[in-house]
Design an enzyme around this catalytic site. Structure first.
Site, mmCIF file in Angstrom:
data_model
loop_
_atom_site.group_PDB
_atom_site.id
_atom_site.type_symbol
_atom_site.label_atom_id
_atom_site.label_comp_id
_atom_site.label_asym_id
_atom_site.label_seq_id
_atom_site.Cartn_x
_atom_site.Cartn_y
_atom_site.Cartn_z
ATOM 1 N N MET A 261 1.033 -1.284 0.097
ATOM 2 C CA MET A 261 0.000 0.013 0.108
ATOM 3 C C MET A 261 0.890 1.284 -0.031
ATOM 4 O O MET A 261 0.277 2.438 0.286
ATOM 5 C CB MET A 261 -1.103 0.149 1.277
ATOM 6 N N HIS B 272 9.126 -3.611 3.701
ATOM 7 C CA HIS B 272 8.757 -3.674 2.113
ATOM 8 C C HIS B 272 10.142 -4.205 1.465
ATOM 9 O O HIS B 272 10.127 -4.965 0.540
ATOM 10 C CB HIS B 272 8.264 -2.561 1.573
ATOM 11 N N GLU C 273 5.344 -11.655 7.256
ATOM 12 C CA GLU C 273 4.799 -12.425 8.364
ATOM 13 C C GLU C 273 4.357 -11.406 9.638
ATOM 14 O O GLU C 273 3.567 -11.886 10.324
ATOM 15 C CB GLU C 273 5.967 -13.093 8.962
ATOM 16 N N LYS C 274 4.588 -10.328 9.536
ATOM 17 C CA LYS C 274 4.097 -9.190 10.186
ATOM 18 C C LYS C 274 2.441 -9.341 10.422
ATOM 19 O O LYS C 274 1.859 -9.090 11.264
ATOM 20 C CB LYS C 274 4.474 -8.068 9.976
#
Ligand code: AMP
Length: 282
Positions: A30, A37, A148-149
């Site tokens: 996003m 990222h 995984e967050k």
């Protein structure tokens, strides 16, 4: 780096790569890009010939309008980061391109989306599943990378890909953290100086809690102590602290009372109105 704003523009580039038998790694985001990222992008670069990143703040997955309105947007800065990371294609559609109105179709996620994030953010996972399905159809990647967050998001996407027989491989990348343990998140820029100081305590205390649980202590007791410590420090720092959940769960996101292999602690809390989530294995 190529840029495209419409599915047909992106497909022109992607079809070419597929004709050349290039493998394609895809990282949906996003925007408001950060080191978390970039860790997904780096992994994708290592495993594929070409890497595509999408930037789209998906209105369908926000149950809270002000959270959507305040979501950071830094497209030009993001573009520079993506160029520096040697990304091959940026796909950055507008909302009207991605979700033409009126919308007749959405993906409805079943009971697996009812707990935790799904409970506190009604409709969130339907919105995520809908946009991810569209993005996967547009990009047609070999491998798609998720963090995984957002552990519950990873399970929803994995299950959707299985049930709908999408041909993509889903790859999950471990949470990338600041030195003090705070998970990188686009929302971190909205933390005030004092709430930023309180923010890493949740992960730090939960790490200690996880160790105590492994050593046989009562999960609810150690988790409650971890929360209380955060609450005390937040109060001293004059930071408003609320939490939605901090729980020990198994891989189906059912709560568990006792230690066994494969458990995680999942947490969602707000500091001065900024909502953060995290999770760690026990
Ligand atoms: P977002 O832009 O927040 O939707 O995130 C895009 C992708 O990056 C998702 O798969 C997230 O789980 C992942 N991500 C976000 N923060 C981190 C982090 N700190 N470490 C690893 N992946 C992350």
């Amino acid at each position: 780096m190529e840029s495209s704003y419409r599915p047909e523009e992106a497909r022109e580039v992607l079809d070419q790569w597929r004709l050349q038998r290039r493998s394609i790694g895809f990282v949906p985001t996003m925007g408001a890009l950060h080191a978390g990222h970039l860790s997904l992008i780096e992994r994708a670069k290592g495993e594929n010939d070409k890497v595509v990143v999408s930037i789209f703040v998906n209105p369908l997955q926000f149950n809270d309008q002000s959270d959507f309105d305040n979501y950071p947007s830094t497209l030009e800065q993001d573009r520079t980061l993506l160029e520096d990371a040697a990304v091959d294609l940026l796909f950055a559609p507008t909302a009207s391109v991605m979700h033409p109105m009126p919308m007749n179709f959405k993906v409805a996620v079943g009971p697996m989306a009812e707990a935790y994030e799904g409970y506190y953010r009604p409709g969130h996972f339907d919105g995520v599943a809908t946009v991810v399905a569209k993005l996967l159809l547009i990009v047609g990647a070999s491998r798609v990378y998720f963090g995984e967050k957002d552990i519950q998001q990873c399970s929803v996407v994995r299950r959707m890909v299985e049930e709908f027989h999408f041909p993509n491989r889903i790859e999950v990348v471990s949470t990338y953290r600041e030195e003090d343990g705070l998970a990188f998140s686009s929302r971190n820029v909205r933390l005030t100086a004092s709430s930023r100081r309180v923010a890493p305590l949740m992960y730090q205390n939960l790490q200690k809690a996880a160790k105590s649980i492994r050593e046989g202590q009562d999960p609810s007791f150690v988790i409650n102590s971890a929360i209380e410590e955060v609450a005390t420090v937040a109060k001293e720092a004059n930071v408003d602290f609320q939490f939605d959940y901090v729980d020990l769960v198994d891989e189906t996101f059912g709560p568990v009372a006792q230690f066994s292999e494969g458990l995680r602690i999942v947490a969602a809390w707000t500091l001065d109105g900024v909502r953060l989530i995290d999770n760690l294995s026990v």
